[in-house]
Design a protein around this motif. Structure first.
Motif, PDB file in Angstrom:
ATOM      1  N   LEU A  87      -7.250  39.885 -34.263  1.00 48.04           N
ATOM      2  CA  LEU A  87      -8.625  40.321 -34.519  1.00 48.04           C
ATOM      3  C   LEU A  87      -8.661  41.708 -35.160  1.00 48.04           C
ATOM      4  O   LEU A  87      -9.465  41.954 -36.063  1.00 48.04           O
ATOM      5  N   ALA A  88      -7.798  42.593 -34.711  1.00 49.98           N
ATOM      6  CA  ALA A  88      -7.741  43.936 -35.299  1.00 49.98           C
ATOM      7  C   ALA A  88      -7.301  43.869 -36.763  1.00 49.98           C
ATOM      8  O   ALA A  88      -7.886  44.527 -37.636  1.00 49.98           O
ATOM      9  N   ARG A  89      -6.283  43.051 -37.042  1.00 46.42           N
ATOM     10  CA  ARG A  89      -5.812  42.922 -38.425  1.00 46.42           C
ATOM     11  C   ARG A  89      -6.888  42.299 -39.324  1.00 46.42           C
ATOM     12  O   ARG A  89      -7.052  42.708 -40.471  1.00 46.42           O
ATOM     13  N   GLU A  90      -7.608  41.297 -38.804  1.00 51.72           N
ATOM     14  CA  GLU A  90      -8.690  40.686 -39.575  1.00 51.72           C
ATOM     15  C   GLU A  90      -9.785  41.705 -39.866  1.00 51.72           C
ATOM     16  O   GLU A  90     -10.306  41.776 -40.987  1.00 51.72           O
ATOM     17  N   ALA A  91     -10.122  42.513 -38.873  1.00 51.61           N
ATOM     18  CA  ALA A  91     -11.161  43.528 -39.068  1.00 51.61           C
ATOM     19  C   ALA A  91     -10.708  44.581 -40.070  1.00 51.61           C
ATOM     20  O   ALA A  91     -11.482  44.988 -40.949  1.00 51.61           O
ATOM     21  N   LEU A  92      -9.464  45.005 -39.964  1.00 58.26           N
ATOM     22  CA  LEU A  92      -8.939  45.997 -40.906  1.00 58.26           C
ATOM     23  C   LEU A  92      -8.926  45.450 -42.330  1.00 58.26           C
ATOM     24  O   LEU A  92      -9.251  46.164 -43.289  1.00 58.26           O
ATOM     25  N   ALA A  93      -8.584  44.180 -42.471  1.00 56.84           N
ATOM     26  CA  ALA A  93      -8.559  43.563 -43.804  1.00 56.84           C
ATOM     27  C   ALA A  93      -9.959  43.507 -44.402  1.00 56.84           C
ATOM     28  O   ALA A  93     -10.144  43.720 -45.611  1.00 56.84           O
ATOM     29  N   ARG A  94     -10.967  43.244 -43.570  1.00 61.85           N
ATOM     30  CA  ARG A  94     -12.357  43.200 -44.059  1.00 61.85           C
ATOM     31  C   ARG A  94     -12.848  44.575 -44.491  1.00 61.85           C
ATOM     32  O   ARG A  94     -13.679  44.686 -45.378  1.00 61.85           O
ATOM     33  N   PHE A  95     -12.354  45.604 -43.838  1.00 60.47           N
ATOM     34  CA  PHE A  95     -12.828  46.961 -44.115  1.00 60.47           C
ATOM     35  C   PHE A  95     -11.835  47.773 -44.930  1.00 60.47           C
ATOM     36  O   PHE A  95     -11.931  48.985 -45.019  1.00 60.47           O
ATOM     37  N   GLY A  96     -10.856  47.100 -45.525  1.00 56.30           N
ATOM     38  CA  GLY A  96      -9.911  47.760 -46.429  1.00 56.30           C
ATOM     39  C   GLY A  96      -8.915  48.675 -45.772  1.00 56.30           C
ATOM     40  O   GLY A  96      -8.519  49.670 -46.363  1.00 56.30           O
ATOM     41  N   GLU A  97      -8.485  48.333 -44.574  1.00 59.83           N
ATOM     42  CA  GLU A  97      -7.478  49.095 -43.810  1.00 59.83           C
ATOM     43  C   GLU A  97      -7.687  50.550 -44.055  1.00 59.83           C
ATOM     44  O   GLU A  97      -7.006  51.455 -43.907  1.00 59.83           O
TER      45      GLU A  97
END
Length: 161
Positions: free
Chosen positions: A151-161
């Motif tokens: 979930l953290a990686r998915e969120a980071l990917a959506r917000f451009g890490e």
């Protein structure tokens, strides 16, 4: 999808460790007043969808893994069937070995443990059941940690890490 994957993995691990396989696994969700559902709250359908997805992942039927609702209080009408009534009914129908899980919770809480693991057990055994297990939520399991990473990686990917 990631939550159902983590939950089904956790449940498989717990079920395989039991000395007696349950004849049914009750999927107990927190209840909600019916007036909120009538006013458009999507909670009931979300519970049903979670149950459908979990059953599919586990290879369970609706009959093997029925939905019930816990933690009703006050004079209002709440969505059901209630977990307590379901445990009582299953015991009276001759189910001897039962497990209960709360797929709407990420972690166990005192209210749920008291209501299911203590009072639910008492109800089921008093009505003729012989074996009762409360299956733990994800809590701090390996599956929970892996889910949080996804979930953290998915969120980071959506917000451009």
């Amino acid at each position: 999808k990631a939550y159902i994957g983590a939950l089904s993995s956790r449940l498989r691990r717990q079920l395989s460790a039991l000395s007696r396989a349950p004849e049914r696994v009750v999927l107990s969700f927190h209840s909600l007043p019916e007036r909120l559902i009538a006013a458009g709250d999507p909670y009931l359908e979300q519970c049903r969808e979670t149950a459908r997805a979990l059953r599919a992942a586990m290879g369970w039927t609706e009959g093997f893994a029925p939905i019930a609702f816990q933690s009703r209080f006050g004079p209002e009408k709440w969505i059901g069937p209630s977990t307590e009534e379901t445990l009582e009914r299953l015991a009276k129908e001759g189910v001897k070995s039962l497990a209960v899980t709360a797929p709407g919770f990420f972690s166990d809480c005192i209210e749920t443990l008291e209501e299911i693991a203590i009072r639910g057990r008492e109800t089921f055994l008093a009505e003729g059941g012989e074996a009762f297990e409360t299956l733990a939520c994800l809590n701090d399991s390996d599956e929970a940690v892996a889910l949080l990473e996804i979930l953290a990686r998915e969120a980071l990917a959506r917000f451009g890490e």
